[in-house]
Design a protein around this motif. Sequence first.
Motif, mmCIF file in Angstrom:
data_model
loop_
_atom_site.group_PDB
_atom_site.id
_atom_site.type_symbol
_atom_site.label_atom_id
_atom_site.label_comp_id
_atom_site.label_asym_id
_atom_site.label_seq_id
_atom_site.Cartn_x
_atom_site.Cartn_y
_atom_site.Cartn_z
ATOM 1 N N LYS A 130 0.832 -1.218 0.000
ATOM 2 C CA LYS A 130 0.000 0.000 0.000
ATOM 3 C C LYS A 130 0.857 1.255 0.000
ATOM 4 C CE LYS A 130 -4.290 -1.851 1.870
ATOM 5 N NZ LYS A 130 -5.367 -1.700 2.881
ATOM 6 N N ASP A 131 1.955 1.228 0.737
ATOM 7 C CA ASP A 131 2.864 2.379 0.741
ATOM 8 C C ASP A 131 3.502 2.563 -0.631
ATOM 9 O OD1 ASP A 131 4.508 4.470 2.168
ATOM 10 O OD2 ASP A 131 6.125 3.134 1.513
ATOM 11 N N THR A 132 3.843 1.448 -1.274
ATOM 12 C CA THR A 132 4.441 1.504 -2.612
ATOM 13 C C THR A 132 3.450 2.085 -3.613
ATOM 14 O OG1 THR A 132 5.822 -0.430 -2.121
ATOM 15 C CG2 THR A 132 5.526 0.147 -4.442
ATOM 16 N N ILE A 133 2.193 1.663 -3.539
ATOM 17 C CA ILE A 133 1.162 2.218 -4.415
ATOM 18 C C ILE A 133 0.979 3.705 -4.123
ATOM 19 C CG2 ILE A 133 -1.305 2.150 -4.984
ATOM 20 C CD1 ILE A 133 -1.221 -0.862 -4.416
ATOM 21 N N GLY A 134 1.075 4.073 -2.864
ATOM 22 C CA GLY A 134 0.954 5.478 -2.488
ATOM 23 C C GLY A 134 2.074 6.334 -3.061
ATOM 24 N N ARG A 135 3.191 5.715 -3.389
ATOM 25 C CA ARG A 135 4.311 6.449 -4.000
ATOM 26 C C ARG A 135 4.224 6.482 -5.517
ATOM 27 N NH1 ARG A 135 8.873 4.061 -3.455
ATOM 28 N NH2 ARG A 135 8.319 2.170 -2.318
ATOM 29 N N GLY A 136 3.072 6.080 -6.047
ATOM 30 C CA GLY A 136 2.851 6.228 -7.481
ATOM 31 C C GLY A 136 3.033 4.982 -8.313
ATOM 32 N N PHE A 137 3.231 3.833 -7.673
ATOM 33 C CA PHE A 137 3.383 2.590 -8.433
ATOM 34 C C PHE A 137 2.005 2.073 -8.862
ATOM 35 C CE2 PHE A 137 7.590 2.738 -6.779
ATOM 36 C CZ PHE A 137 8.370 1.964 -7.629
ATOM 37 N N VAL A 138 1.944 1.580 -10.085
ATOM 38 C CA VAL A 138 0.715 1.018 -10.633
ATOM 39 C C VAL A 138 0.843 -0.498 -10.649
ATOM 40 C CG1 VAL A 138 -0.795 0.882 -12.657
ATOM 41 C CG2 VAL A 138 0.313 3.051 -12.064
ATOM 42 N N PRO A 146 4.240 4.572 -21.651
ATOM 43 C CA PRO A 146 5.191 5.071 -22.663
ATOM 44 C C PRO A 146 6.464 5.665 -22.064
ATOM 45 C CG PRO A 146 3.274 6.514 -22.469
ATOM 46 C CD PRO A 146 2.964 5.304 -21.677
ATOM 47 N N ASN A 147 6.411 6.056 -20.808
ATOM 48 C CA ASN A 147 7.581 6.627 -20.143
ATOM 49 C C ASN A 147 8.337 5.528 -19.407
ATOM 50 O OD1 ASN A 147 9.458 8.047 -18.617
ATOM 51 N ND2 ASN A 147 8.047 9.685 -18.091
ATOM 52 N N THR A 148 9.625 5.364 -19.706
ATOM 53 C CA THR A 148 10.410 4.292 -19.078
ATOM 54 C C THR A 148 10.682 4.547 -17.599
ATOM 55 O OG1 THR A 148 12.458 5.350 -19.849
ATOM 56 C CG2 THR A 148 11.536 3.586 -21.221
ATOM 57 N N LEU A 149 10.304 5.725 -17.104
ATOM 58 C CA LEU A 149 10.421 6.007 -15.677
ATOM 59 C C LEU A 149 9.123 5.690 -14.936
ATOM 60 C CD1 LEU A 149 12.414 9.376 -15.705
ATOM 61 C CD2 LEU A 149 13.275 7.091 -15.200
ATOM 62 N N SER A 150 8.153 5.125 -15.648
ATOM 63 C CA SER A 150 6.889 4.756 -15.018
ATOM 64 C C SER A 150 7.145 3.754 -13.902
ATOM 65 C CB SER A 150 5.941 4.147 -16.054
ATOM 66 O OG SER A 150 5.640 5.079 -17.073
ATOM 67 N N ARG A 151 6.352 3.849 -12.843
ATOM 68 C CA ARG A 151 6.517 2.971 -11.683
ATOM 69 C C ARG A 151 5.531 1.809 -11.797
ATOM 70 N NH1 ARG A 151 7.368 7.441 -6.785
ATOM 71 N NH2 ARG A 151 9.203 8.435 -7.740
ATOM 72 N N ILE A 152 6.089 0.613 -11.950
ATOM 73 C CA ILE A 152 5.282 -0.585 -12.214
ATOM 74 C C ILE A 152 5.505 -1.608 -11.107
ATOM 75 C CG2 ILE A 152 4.859 -2.463 -13.849
ATOM 76 C CD1 ILE A 152 6.016 -0.642 -16.045
ATOM 77 N N LEU A 153 4.392 -2.106 -10.562
ATOM 78 C CA LEU A 153 4.457 -3.155 -9.545
ATOM 79 C C LEU A 153 3.796 -4.405 -10.115
ATOM 80 C CD1 LEU A 153 5.090 -4.180 -6.708
ATOM 81 C CD2 LEU A 153 2.939 -3.157 -5.919
ATOM 82 N N LEU A 154 4.595 -5.413 -10.422
ATOM 83 C CA LEU A 154 4.101 -6.630 -11.055
ATOM 84 C C LEU A 154 3.523 -7.597 -10.027
ATOM 85 C CD1 LEU A 154 7.156 -7.246 -13.412
ATOM 86 C CD2 LEU A 154 4.936 -6.310 -14.090
ATOM 87 N N VAL A 155 2.435 -8.271 -10.407
ATOM 88 C CA VAL A 155 1.865 -9.285 -9.533
ATOM 89 C C VAL A 155 1.429 -10.487 -10.361
ATOM 90 C CG1 VAL A 155 -0.434 -8.209 -9.625
ATOM 91 C CG2 VAL A 155 0.107 -9.809 -7.781
ATOM 92 N N CYS A 156 1.878 -11.669 -9.938
ATOM 93 C CA CYS A 156 1.393 -12.921 -10.527
ATOM 94 C C CYS A 156 0.751 -13.712 -9.385
ATOM 95 C CB CYS A 156 2.514 -13.700 -11.214
ATOM 96 S SG CYS A 156 3.814 -14.285 -10.106
ATOM 97 N N ASP A 157 0.677 -15.020 -9.498
ATOM 98 C CA ASP A 157 0.007 -15.773 -8.439
ATOM 99 C C ASP A 157 0.843 -15.882 -7.167
ATOM 100 O OD1 ASP A 157 1.832 -17.344 -9.820
ATOM 101 O OD2 ASP A 157 0.808 -19.209 -9.301
ATOM 102 N N ASP A 158 2.170 -16.091 -7.332
ATOM 103 C CA ASP A 158 3.008 -16.288 -6.151
ATOM 104 C C ASP A 158 4.259 -15.413 -6.127
ATOM 105 O OD1 ASP A 158 4.423 -17.426 -8.188
ATOM 106 O OD2 ASP A 158 4.503 -19.451 -7.333
ATOM 107 N N GLY A 159 4.417 -14.539 -7.096
ATOM 108 C CA GLY A 159 5.551 -13.614 -7.090
ATOM 109 C C GLY A 159 6.874 -14.215 -7.491
ATOM 110 N N THR A 160 6.851 -15.361 -8.187
ATOM 111 C CA THR A 160 8.124 -15.997 -8.557
ATOM 112 C C THR A 160 8.341 -15.981 -10.067
ATOM 113 O OG1 THR A 160 7.068 -18.181 -8.508
ATOM 114 C CG2 THR A 160 8.127 -17.431 -6.498
ATOM 115 N N MET A 161 8.162 -17.116 -10.714
ATOM 116 C CA MET A 161 8.608 -17.290 -12.095
ATOM 117 C C MET A 161 8.030 -16.260 -13.065
ATOM 118 S SD MET A 161 8.339 -20.626 -14.598
ATOM 119 C CE MET A 161 9.124 -21.651 -13.364
ATOM 120 N N ARG A 162 6.705 -16.137 -13.101
ATOM 121 C CA ARG A 162 6.120 -15.221 -14.078
ATOM 122 C C ARG A 162 6.525 -13.772 -13.819
ATOM 123 N NH1 ARG A 162 -0.185 -16.825 -14.655
ATOM 124 N NH2 ARG A 162 0.081 -17.405 -12.462
ATOM 125 N N SER A 163 6.545 -13.397 -12.568
ATOM 126 C CA SER A 163 6.947 -12.022 -12.241
ATOM 127 C C SER A 163 8.403 -11.764 -12.617
ATOM 128 C CB SER A 163 6.737 -11.752 -10.749
ATOM 129 O OG SER A 163 5.359 -11.683 -10.443
#
Length: 208
Positions: A70-78, A125-142
Amino acid sequence: HVLPVVVATAPHTPELYIRTMSFTLSSRATCARAFAPIAARRTATHARRTAPVVRAADAAAAQVSIDDVKDTIGRGFVVVDIRSPEEWQEGSKRTWKKICLAVMDEEGNPELNPYFLSEIKHEFPNTLSRILLVCDDGTMRSEVAFNNISKLGYSQVKIMQGGSEAYFEKFPLTDADKRVWKMEQQAGDDLSTLVSGVDIRQPGQKMY
C-alpha cells in the motif's frame, strides 16, 4: 607479407613467381580463417558489454513485501496483474491493470503473450513509469516479466512478494474491489447555469 620460400628452381623464373604467389594467397586465407574466431569473440564481447544486463539478483532486490504494497502504491506505483484472464475472473482488484504474460494451452504448457511488451509500452510510454508486477506467487512469471520489461530500459519496476495469493490473504477482496465504475454521457444543465445558477443564454444559444 610474403614469407621466404625455398624452391628448387632458378631465381626470377615464372615458376618461382607462381609458387610464391600461391603461397601468399594461401597464407592470407589461412590467417583470415585463424583470426575469424577472434573477431567473432571480440564482437560478442562488445555486445555483452553494451547490452543491458539483468541479473537474478536485480529481481530479488525488486521484491516488495505485502506489508509495504500500500505504501508503494501510495508512492505512485501502478499494479500490473500479469496473470491469465481465468485467474482474473477468480479474483482481482478493479484498480489493477491487467496485461497477461502467458496462458496455458490445451496440453497444459505455458504460451507467452506475443504482445505483452507492446501492451506494456502502450500503457507506460515513459520508461520512468513505476510498475508493480503481480502474478500468483511472485516468482517465475513475475521474474520473467521483470527481466523483459527491464531490458526495454524501464528502471522503476517492482515485484509483489508472494503474489496475489499472499496479497488477498492479507487483504481479502471486497465487493468494492470488484465493482467496476463506468462513466456514461448524460444530458445535464448548461455550464452557465452550473457556474452562476442563472441561465443567461439567449434563445437557441448554447454555452460550453
